[in-house]
Design an enzyme around this catalytic site. Structure first.
Site, PDB file in Angstrom:
ATOM      1  N   ASP A  75      14.092   6.096  16.428  1.00 11.52           N
ATOM      2  CA  ASP A  75      12.635   6.201  16.634  1.00 11.52           C
ATOM      3  C   ASP A  75      11.951   7.264  15.774  1.00 11.52           C
ATOM      4  O   ASP A  75      10.781   7.561  15.994  1.00 11.52           O
ATOM      5  CB  ASP A  75      12.299   6.505  18.114  1.00 11.52           C
ATOM      6  CG  ASP A  75      11.997   5.227  18.874  1.00 11.52           C
ATOM      7  OD1 ASP A  75      11.920   4.156  18.229  1.00 11.52           O
ATOM      8  OD2 ASP A  75      11.838   5.301  20.100  1.00 11.52           O
ATOM      9  N   LYS A  96      17.907  -4.150   6.424  1.00 14.32           N
ATOM     10  CA  LYS A  96      18.320  -3.618   7.729  1.00 14.32           C
ATOM     11  C   LYS A  96      19.637  -4.338   7.992  1.00 14.32           C
ATOM     12  O   LYS A  96      19.673  -5.387   8.648  1.00 14.32           O
ATOM     13  CB  LYS A  96      17.270  -3.938   8.800  1.00 14.32           C
ATOM     14  CG  LYS A  96      17.648  -3.471  10.200  1.00 14.32           C
ATOM     15  CD  LYS A  96      17.368  -1.998  10.433  1.00 14.32           C
ATOM     16  CE  LYS A  96      17.852  -1.545  11.816  1.00 14.32           C
ATOM     17  NZ  LYS A  96      17.484  -0.145  12.111  1.00 14.32           N
ATOM     18  N   PRO A 142       1.522  10.319   7.422  1.00 15.22           N
ATOM     19  CA  PRO A 142       0.667  10.507   8.598  1.00 15.22           C
ATOM     20  C   PRO A 142       0.956   9.555   9.762  1.00 15.22           C
ATOM     21  O   PRO A 142       1.485   8.457   9.564  1.00 15.22           O
ATOM     22  CB  PRO A 142      -0.737  10.237   8.042  1.00 15.22           C
ATOM     23  CG  PRO A 142      -0.526   9.327   6.896  1.00 15.22           C
ATOM     24  CD  PRO A 142       0.806   9.705   6.302  1.00 15.22           C
ATOM     25  N   VAL A 155      -0.424   6.967  11.864  1.00 15.77           N
ATOM     26  CA  VAL A 155      -1.533   6.011  11.721  1.00 15.77           C
ATOM     27  C   VAL A 155      -1.408   4.988  12.858  1.00 15.77           C
ATOM     28  O   VAL A 155      -0.542   4.119  12.812  1.00 15.77           O
ATOM     29  CB  VAL A 155      -1.473   5.296  10.346  1.00 15.77           C
ATOM     30  CG1 VAL A 155      -2.601   4.290  10.195  1.00 15.77           C
ATOM     31  CG2 VAL A 155      -1.491   6.302   9.206  1.00 15.77           C
TER      32      VAL A 155
HETATM   33  N1  LIG Z   1       3.606   7.113  10.860  1.00 14.04           N
HETATM   34  C1  LIG Z   1       3.503   6.353  11.938  1.00 14.04           C
HETATM   35  N2  LIG Z   1       2.292   5.980  12.413  1.00 14.04           N
HETATM   36  C2  LIG Z   1       2.202   5.224  13.526  1.00 14.04           C
HETATM   37  N3  LIG Z   1       3.238   4.762  14.235  1.00 14.04           N
HETATM   38  C3  LIG Z   1       4.468   5.089  13.803  1.00 14.04           C
HETATM   39  C4  LIG Z   1       4.657   5.888  12.640  1.00 14.04           C
HETATM   40  N4  LIG Z   1       5.977   6.061  12.477  1.00 14.04           N
HETATM   41  C5  LIG Z   1       6.591   5.395  13.466  1.00 14.04           C
HETATM   42  N5  LIG Z   1       5.689   4.811  14.274  1.00 14.04           N
HETATM   43  C6  LIG Z   1       5.994   4.013  15.477  1.00 14.04           C
HETATM   44  O1  LIG Z   1       7.026   4.698  16.188  1.00 14.04           O
HETATM   45  C7  LIG Z   1       8.057   3.822  16.581  1.00 14.04           C
HETATM   46  C8  LIG Z   1       9.380   4.219  15.918  1.00 14.04           C
HETATM   47  O2  LIG Z   1       9.264   4.069  14.503  1.00 14.04           O
HETATM   48  P1  LIG Z   1      10.370   3.267  13.692  1.00 14.04           P
HETATM   49  O3  LIG Z   1      10.588   1.944  14.321  1.00 14.04           O
HETATM   50  O4  LIG Z   1       9.987   3.282  12.267  1.00 14.04           O
HETATM   51  O5  LIG Z   1      11.641   4.218  13.967  1.00 14.04           O
HETATM   52  P2  LIG Z   1      13.158   3.966  13.539  1.00 14.04           P
HETATM   53  O6  LIG Z   1      13.705   5.292  13.154  1.00 14.04           O
HETATM   54  O7  LIG Z   1      13.203   2.890  12.519  1.00 14.04           O
HETATM   55  O8  LIG Z   1      13.833   3.470  14.897  1.00 14.04           O
HETATM   56  P3  LIG Z   1      15.229   2.648  15.070  1.00 14.04           P
HETATM   57  O9  LIG Z   1      16.297   3.695  15.177  1.00 14.04           O
HETATM   58  O10 LIG Z   1      15.002   1.903  16.346  1.00 14.04           O
HETATM   59  O11 LIG Z   1      15.408   1.749  13.888  1.00 14.04           O
HETATM   60  C9  LIG Z   1       7.583   2.413  16.214  1.00 14.04           C
HETATM   61  O12 LIG Z   1       6.962   1.865  17.354  1.00 14.04           O
HETATM   62  C10 LIG Z   1       6.561   2.632  15.110  1.00 14.04           C
HETATM   63  O13 LIG Z   1       5.561   1.622  15.116  1.00 14.04           O
HETATM   64 MG   LIG Z   2      14.094   1.042  12.602  1.00 14.45          MG
END
Ligand SMILES: Nc1ncnc2c1ncn2[C@@H]1O[C@H](COP(=O)(O)OP(=O)(O)OP(=O)(O)O)[C@@H](O)[C@H]1O
Ligand SMILES: [Mg+2]
Length: 245
Positions: free
Chosen positions: A12, A37, A208, A210
Site C-alpha cells: 500500500d 505485475k 503528490p 492526488v
Molecule cells: N499519490 C497518490 N494519490 C492518491 N492515491 C494514491 C496515491 N498513491 C497511492 N494511492 C492509493 O493508495 C492505495 C495504495 O496504493 P498502491 O496500490 O499504488 O500501493 P501498492 O504499494 O502498489 O500496494 P500493493 O502492495 O497492494 O501492490 C491505492 O488505493 C491507491 O489508489
Molecule cells: Mg500494487
C-alpha cells in the site's frame, strides 16, 4: 533487459501508482514501455471467469497496453488478498517461479523499457521460501524504493535499503509517495533529510497525493504530467540505461 524494479517499504505504499506514473511518462515520450505485475493477489473474476487484479488493470492502462497484452505483463493472479506464497497455498495452486522469471525476461525483450512492480516489500514470500528480494536479484534491474512521509518511514526505508545492499541489489533511488506540499512540515522534511543521509541514496521525487487517482477505479488522472512534474524522469531513464553510475 532495461528497466526498473519498483519495490516499497510495505504494501500500500504506492508501488502501482508510481510504476504507472513512470510508465505513463515514458509512453508520453514515445518510448515502448511495459509495466509488469508478475504476481498479483486479491484478483477478482472477470466476465469470462478469468482472475484479474486491480494492479494489472491500472498498469496496462498507464502503459497504454491492450487487454490482450495482459498475459505479457502478469503471470500469476490469485484470489486471496494475501502474499502470493500464502494465497497460492490457500488455493492449492503451485507457483512456477522459473516460468515467472522467463515471463519477465520475455517481456524485457518485447519492450524497450520494462518496469516491474513487486509485491508488498522486499521480504514478502512469493512461493515457499522464494521472496521478492530473490526475484529482484534474479532479474538484476536497478530498484526504486517507494515510501511515504509518515512517522516510522525513516526506519522502514533505511531497513529496506540496507536489505537491498545486503542482497547485492542496486538501488537507483527512493520515491516519496503521497506528498502533501501544503501540509509538509518538520516530520516530512526530516524524513527526506534522514532517509538520504542514512541510505546515501537520492530521493528521485516527491509524488503528490492526488485524490482523483485510484488504483481500484483504474483512474489515472494526468499521471504522465504529474510524473514529469514531480519525478526525476531523466534520472530514472539514465538508471534504466545504466548511465547513473
Ligand atoms: N499519490 C497518490 N494519490 C492518491 N492515491 C494514491 C496515491 N498513491 C497511492 N494511492 C492509493 O493508495 C492505495 C495504495 O496504493 P498502491 O496500490 O499504488 O500501493 P501498492 O504499494 O502498489 O500496494 P500493493 O502492495 O497492494 O501492490 C491505492 O488505493 C491507491 O489508489
Ligand atoms: Mg500494487
Amino acid at each position: 533487459m532495461q528497466g526498473l524494479f519498483i519495490t516499497a517499504t510495505d504494501t500500500d505504499a504506492g508501488k502501482t501508482v508510481i510504476t504507472g506514473a513512470i510508465a505513463a511518462a515514458l509512453k508520453a515520450r514515445g518510448i515502448n514501455v511495459g509495466a509488469l505485475k508478475p504476481l498479483a493477489s486479491g484478483g477478482t473474476a472477470d466476465d469470462n471467469g478469468q482472475l484479474a487484479a486491480e494492479d494489472t488493470n491500472f498498469l496496462l492502462k498507464a502503459a497504454g497496453l491492450a487487454e490482450d497484452q495482459r498475459t505479457l505483463v502478469n503471470f500469476v493472479c490469485l484470489q486471496p488478498a494475501l502474499t502470493p506464497a500464502v494465497a497460492a497455498r490457500q488455493d492449492g495452486v503451485t507457483i512456477d517461479m522459473a516460468a515467472v522469471i522467463s515471463g519477465c525476461r520475455y517481456a524485457g525483450q518485447h519492450f524497450d523499457k520494462t518496469l516491474v512492480e513487486g509485491v508488498g516489500g522486499m521480504a514478502a514470500p512469493l512461493w515457499e521460501d522464494y521472496t521478492v528480494a530473490d526475484l529482484m536479484a534474479e532479474l538484476g534491474l536497478p530498484a526504486i524504493i517507494v515510501t511515504r512521509p509518515y512517522l516510522g518511514a525513516i526506519n522502514h526505508t533505511v531497513l529496506t535499503a540496507g536489505y537491498a545492499r545486503q542482497r547485492g541489489i542496486e538501488v537507483a533511488g527512493i520515491i516519496i509517495n503521497q506528498w502533501n506540499e501544503a501540509q509538509a512540515g518538520i516530520l516530512e522534511y526530516s524524513n527526506i533529510e534522514y532517509i538520504e543521509r542514512l541510505t546515501k541514496l537520492p530521493v528521485l521525487g516527491k509524488f503528490p497525493l492526488v485524490p482523483a487517482i485510484s488504483v481500484a477505479g483504474a483512474r489515472l488522472e494526468g499521471l504522465a504530467e504529474l510524473a514529469e512534474r514531480h519525478l526525476a524522469v531523466d534520472r530514472l531513464l539514465a538508471a534504466m540505461e545504466g548511465q547513473d553510475k
